[in-house]
Design a protein around this motif. Sequence first.
Motif, mmCIF file in Angstrom:
data_model
loop_
_atom_site.group_PDB
_atom_site.id
_atom_site.type_symbol
_atom_site.label_atom_id
_atom_site.label_comp_id
_atom_site.label_asym_id
_atom_site.label_seq_id
_atom_site.Cartn_x
_atom_site.Cartn_y
_atom_site.Cartn_z
ATOM 1 N N LEU A 34 -6.946 -5.734 28.915
ATOM 2 C CA LEU A 34 -6.782 -4.291 28.703
ATOM 3 C C LEU A 34 -5.341 -3.940 28.370
ATOM 4 C CD1 LEU A 34 -9.112 -2.885 31.522
ATOM 5 C CD2 LEU A 34 -9.479 -2.748 29.045
ATOM 6 N N GLU A 35 -4.401 -4.632 29.004
ATOM 7 C CA GLU A 35 -2.981 -4.400 28.685
ATOM 8 C C GLU A 35 -2.709 -4.739 27.225
ATOM 9 O OE1 GLU A 35 -0.994 -6.838 31.530
ATOM 10 O OE2 GLU A 35 -1.236 -5.410 33.193
ATOM 11 N N ARG A 36 -3.270 -5.857 26.776
ATOM 12 C CA ARG A 36 -3.095 -6.258 25.373
ATOM 13 C C ARG A 36 -3.772 -5.252 24.436
ATOM 14 N NH1 ARG A 36 -5.602 -11.922 23.617
ATOM 15 N NH2 ARG A 36 -7.507 -10.643 23.623
ATOM 16 N N TYR A 37 -4.932 -4.768 24.855
ATOM 17 C CA TYR A 37 -5.699 -3.813 24.059
ATOM 18 C C TYR A 37 -4.905 -2.508 23.871
ATOM 19 C CZ TYR A 37 -9.377 -0.338 23.089
ATOM 20 O OH TYR A 37 -10.119 0.691 22.559
ATOM 21 N N GLU A 38 -4.277 -2.024 24.948
ATOM 22 C CA GLU A 38 -3.528 -0.770 24.880
ATOM 23 C C GLU A 38 -2.353 -0.861 23.920
ATOM 24 O OE1 GLU A 38 -4.395 2.068 26.042
ATOM 25 O OE2 GLU A 38 -6.183 1.256 27.033
ATOM 26 N N PHE A 87 -9.459 -4.103 19.390
ATOM 27 C CA PHE A 87 -10.571 -4.873 19.947
ATOM 28 C C PHE A 87 -10.094 -5.524 21.235
ATOM 29 C CE2 PHE A 87 -8.262 -7.536 16.954
ATOM 30 C CZ PHE A 87 -8.037 -8.704 17.666
ATOM 31 N N MET A 88 -11.027 -5.761 22.144
ATOM 32 C CA MET A 88 -10.674 -6.360 23.434
ATOM 33 C C MET A 88 -10.681 -7.877 23.383
ATOM 34 S SD MET A 88 -12.280 -4.231 26.573
ATOM 35 C CE MET A 88 -11.564 -5.484 27.629
ATOM 36 N N TYR A 89 -11.615 -8.421 22.604
ATOM 37 C CA TYR A 89 -11.827 -9.870 22.641
ATOM 38 C C TYR A 89 -11.566 -10.471 21.262
ATOM 39 C CZ TYR A 89 -14.266 -8.210 26.772
ATOM 40 O OH TYR A 89 -14.572 -7.577 27.961
ATOM 41 N N GLY A 90 -10.678 -11.439 21.216
ATOM 42 C CA GLY A 90 -10.350 -12.123 19.969
ATOM 43 C C GLY A 90 -11.278 -13.286 19.689
ATOM 44 N N GLN A 104 -14.729 -17.599 32.668
ATOM 45 C CA GLN A 104 -14.289 -16.539 33.571
ATOM 46 C C GLN A 104 -12.788 -16.259 33.449
ATOM 47 O OE1 GLN A 104 -16.723 -15.185 36.176
ATOM 48 N NE2 GLN A 104 -17.743 -16.025 34.403
ATOM 49 N N THR A 105 -12.023 -17.293 33.102
ATOM 50 C CA THR A 105 -10.567 -17.170 33.235
ATOM 51 C C THR A 105 -9.791 -17.322 31.937
ATOM 52 O OG1 THR A 105 -10.452 -19.530 33.810
ATOM 53 C CG2 THR A 105 -10.637 -17.966 35.633
ATOM 54 N N ASN A 106 -10.302 -18.107 30.992
ATOM 55 C CA ASN A 106 -9.578 -18.362 29.761
ATOM 56 C C ASN A 106 -9.488 -17.093 28.917
ATOM 57 O OD1 ASN A 106 -9.200 -19.223 26.859
ATOM 58 N ND2 ASN A 106 -9.063 -21.216 27.848
ATOM 59 N N MET A 107 -8.328 -16.823 28.359
ATOM 60 C CA MET A 107 -8.101 -15.584 27.611
ATOM 61 C C MET A 107 -8.787 -15.570 26.244
ATOM 62 S SD MET A 107 -6.364 -13.294 29.274
ATOM 63 C CE MET A 107 -5.500 -12.267 28.089
ATOM 64 N N SER A 108 -9.379 -16.684 25.846
ATOM 65 C CA SER A 108 -10.038 -16.709 24.538
ATOM 66 C C SER A 108 -11.436 -17.328 24.603
ATOM 67 C CB SER A 108 -9.179 -17.496 23.535
ATOM 68 O OG SER A 108 -8.990 -18.823 23.982
ATOM 69 N N ASP A 109 -12.036 -17.357 25.800
ATOM 70 C CA ASP A 109 -13.367 -17.961 25.941
ATOM 71 C C ASP A 109 -14.304 -16.952 26.616
ATOM 72 O OD1 ASP A 109 -15.573 -19.529 26.218
ATOM 73 O OD2 ASP A 109 -14.598 -21.169 27.273
ATOM 74 N N PHE A 110 -15.242 -16.431 25.830
ATOM 75 C CA PHE A 110 -16.156 -15.405 26.346
ATOM 76 C C PHE A 110 -17.606 -15.737 25.993
ATOM 77 C CE2 PHE A 110 -12.171 -13.560 24.733
ATOM 78 C CZ PHE A 110 -11.583 -13.227 25.948
ATOM 79 N N LYS A 111 -17.897 -17.014 25.777
ATOM 80 C CA LYS A 111 -19.226 -17.359 25.271
ATOM 81 C C LYS A 111 -20.314 -17.225 26.330
ATOM 82 C CE LYS A 111 -18.185 -22.343 25.446
ATOM 83 N NZ LYS A 111 -16.722 -22.301 25.311
ATOM 84 N N GLU A 112 -21.474 -16.798 25.844
ATOM 85 C CA GLU A 112 -22.679 -16.747 26.666
ATOM 86 C C GLU A 112 -23.461 -18.046 26.447
ATOM 87 O OE1 GLU A 112 -23.589 -14.561 28.887
ATOM 88 O OE2 GLU A 112 -22.990 -12.519 28.331
#
Length: 884
Positions: A357-361, A368-371, A418-426
Amino acid sequence: MDRGKFSLLLLDPGEIYFEDFSAVLIPPDVTPKTFDSKKQDGRLKMCSKSLVFDPKDINKPILKIPLKDCVVIEQWKGSAKYLANSSNVLAVNCREYIEMLEGNIVAPYKFKESTNFLFQLNYANIMNCLPQICQLHRASTLPAAEQADMIATIVHSRQARVSFDPLWLDLYEKVVMETEADKVTPLVINPGRLVLTTARLFFQPYNNVETVPVIKIELNSIKRMVKRRFLLRHIGLEIYSGENCNNPHIYLSFRNQAKRDNLYDKLLQEPALKLEELDQDVMTLQWQNGIISNYDYLLYVNSLGDRTINDLTQYPVFPWIVSNYSNNELDLKDPVNFRDLSKPVGALDKVRLRRLLERYEEMSHPKFMYGSHYSTPGFVLFYLARLYPHYVLCLQSGRFDHPDRMFNSVGDVFKNCQTNMSDFKELIPEFYDVEEEGKFLVNNLGINFGYRHNGLKVGDVELPPWAESPKNFVDKLRGALESDIVSQSLHQWIDLIFGYKQQGEEAIKANNLFYHLCYEGNVDLDSIQDLNQRHALEVQIMEFGQIPKQVFKVPHPSRKVGLPLLTEPYQVKSTETEDLWRNMNLLESVSTFNTHKNTVSRLFISDDCTRVTSVGHDSKLKVFSLQQNRQIRSANIGYMPLSSCVQMPNVNILVIGSWDNQIILYDLDYGKVTESVLAHEDAITCISWGTKSNILVSGSGDCTVKIWKGLNTNGVIKPIQCLQKQIDHNSHVNCLDFDHNNNYLAVGTEDGEIYIWQTKEFILKKKYQINSSSITTINYSPDDVKLAIGSKNKTLLVIDVETGLSVFTKMMKSPISSLKWDGFLLILGCDDGNLFIWDMVEVKLLYEVHQAHSGAIKTVDISSDKSIIITGSEDRLIKVWKPK
């Protein structure tokens, strides 16, 4: 013909294979003495970006020569006595070539440096082949976008010269239309000619790579057809046939949307086509009722969102469910072991979310929130590398991923997500597919993926301690997916991925905003004239991932919990009454009462199932004995039509609504009117008694509903004593209904609005504009989470009360005049006199009685023991119905 080891997956993704030639490969170091031992018989394949030699000896490697790496492609100018025809030899000088499948083993490709190849063509004439190969070679020197455009031109030119072989047709079969199309499978596009006839659909590929020269699909075997978005354009069509058919499934893409839609429309016009009805609202309702599983419903919603296993860029997406991958036991009744489905993966960890969120602001628009995305071709094959290593090699230019970056441990992957800043896979469906038994987790092919940093060779996926085996792991994940804990919150995840929280302001509120280009409709590729810009966008979006098509625009309803799944292996026993309604094939009229002189406006069956009480437009109150099969009471109630009637609990008093604006109390014991009150300023249209709240509500043409209390204690109805409140609406009130706990009152109006009032203080909770047509009748479902609505525009609608989402819609042949939802049965009466009985658990029509009455069916009821149904009509008749 021996097809060898060649597969389209050995080409670049999307590369086209045109044709092949019988040939002899002459290696660079061959001499007259070694010619016979070193020459290789095989087939030389001409493809859009490469030449591929597939040797007859399966232990020899397949050779792939990228055209972009070729320096010279020409007719060989030399001669050799050991060659039968030296002038029919193709000479290729290349900077680099690739060896694949040596020893017929799936392994990373070997990239070899500069060499010269000679290919003697056995039957083809080099002067016919060489110009085409040189044309493709010239295309390979162009920038990627221009190369793709030139190849497309070559493909269409070749396609135009090929015609469909009419010998495939039967004697009386006629061609309806013919067009070009591509057969799509993961990472592969195979062009061909598509022919629709009066009996079949034919796909004739332009090459010989398929196992049959032509694919035939019987029209009468086709069950479903789904329009798809393919490579960001609405040009795909997926066709499903019966499982026992030779071709149960084919995915096609077309040059443009008009060609796709033309075939689709022509198919629908063919009499031989008999599609299965798979309505979205029926599927949602069946899922809510436990008819279909969470797994099957997610597959269905994925399909609605343009996700298919044939397209890795839009592969079905499934949620992480279990959050515990470290304990020895997994308790599926403990919520702590489950992921929060109301949040996207990127918002599950508070610390990471705060940083995002800090990066997003600080970001400039478009924000975008997720790269990174939750589903891309790379992520899908990350999970499936052991099952489909050849797909990985195709996507990753002949290489496997670094051993430490592979899918080595379920627990490690979940932790990283859960923790990696570039890993959001389902996840993907395979994690929950019990029939496949977790095969994707095991390196059954013995592929050498290399060694990790700790010296361990990459083998099977490491499972959590609570899993005894891959099969047990998938079984437990499936159990978690079907659990009550997940069932009561899965709709929230659907809102994020396929629903109203997918984009816009709701996505921002839910911390669910992705890069703008991955949303459908944000890029119109057909409008971009610059080829390079268009190609760059295609590549960017393909690699980044695509948001599914938005399926739901309002919150998705939740599922009932605590119910066993109603299909195998969880089948529950039906009651005798349910069996009676579901297994009889005829609804018969067993009694008819005809003493009303005008329309029967309202009736109800007594709690003990012995009497029917009715009122009508003839100002009459009638009571009929079902046991004696005759009328036992008749009374004049004023001089105006009567609209409604209910019985007060614990006393023998009826409450009647009249068109003269009055509410009337009638004492059945004494046979007289005991009380009347001028309740409204216009005709009373409907009344309802709240049994648990002891509240009477009356609706009127004066646009109001009035709430009355104290009737059952003093037997009087006087505004000064009993009137508690008046609630106003925008138009005539036509119908109303309490939920079963009397917590809410639903009101339907003339202008198509539904009001949901909270009965504690009669505060408006929800208001829905259902349609522009008058709502004639409403009834709560037995579980109080849905509302059945009938209207003058002939639509039967079932909505989720909480969200307003339509979960079932059916267009009838005439306006709906009455309905009653009791248990699993929904009874429907229409203006044309037709009667319908629906099973609302399995969501299917049980009975349809044409001309049950000769006029509109104004009122219906079902007995408490579910043994009979009563109908009253404009034709003045009351009928009793039973299943036969």
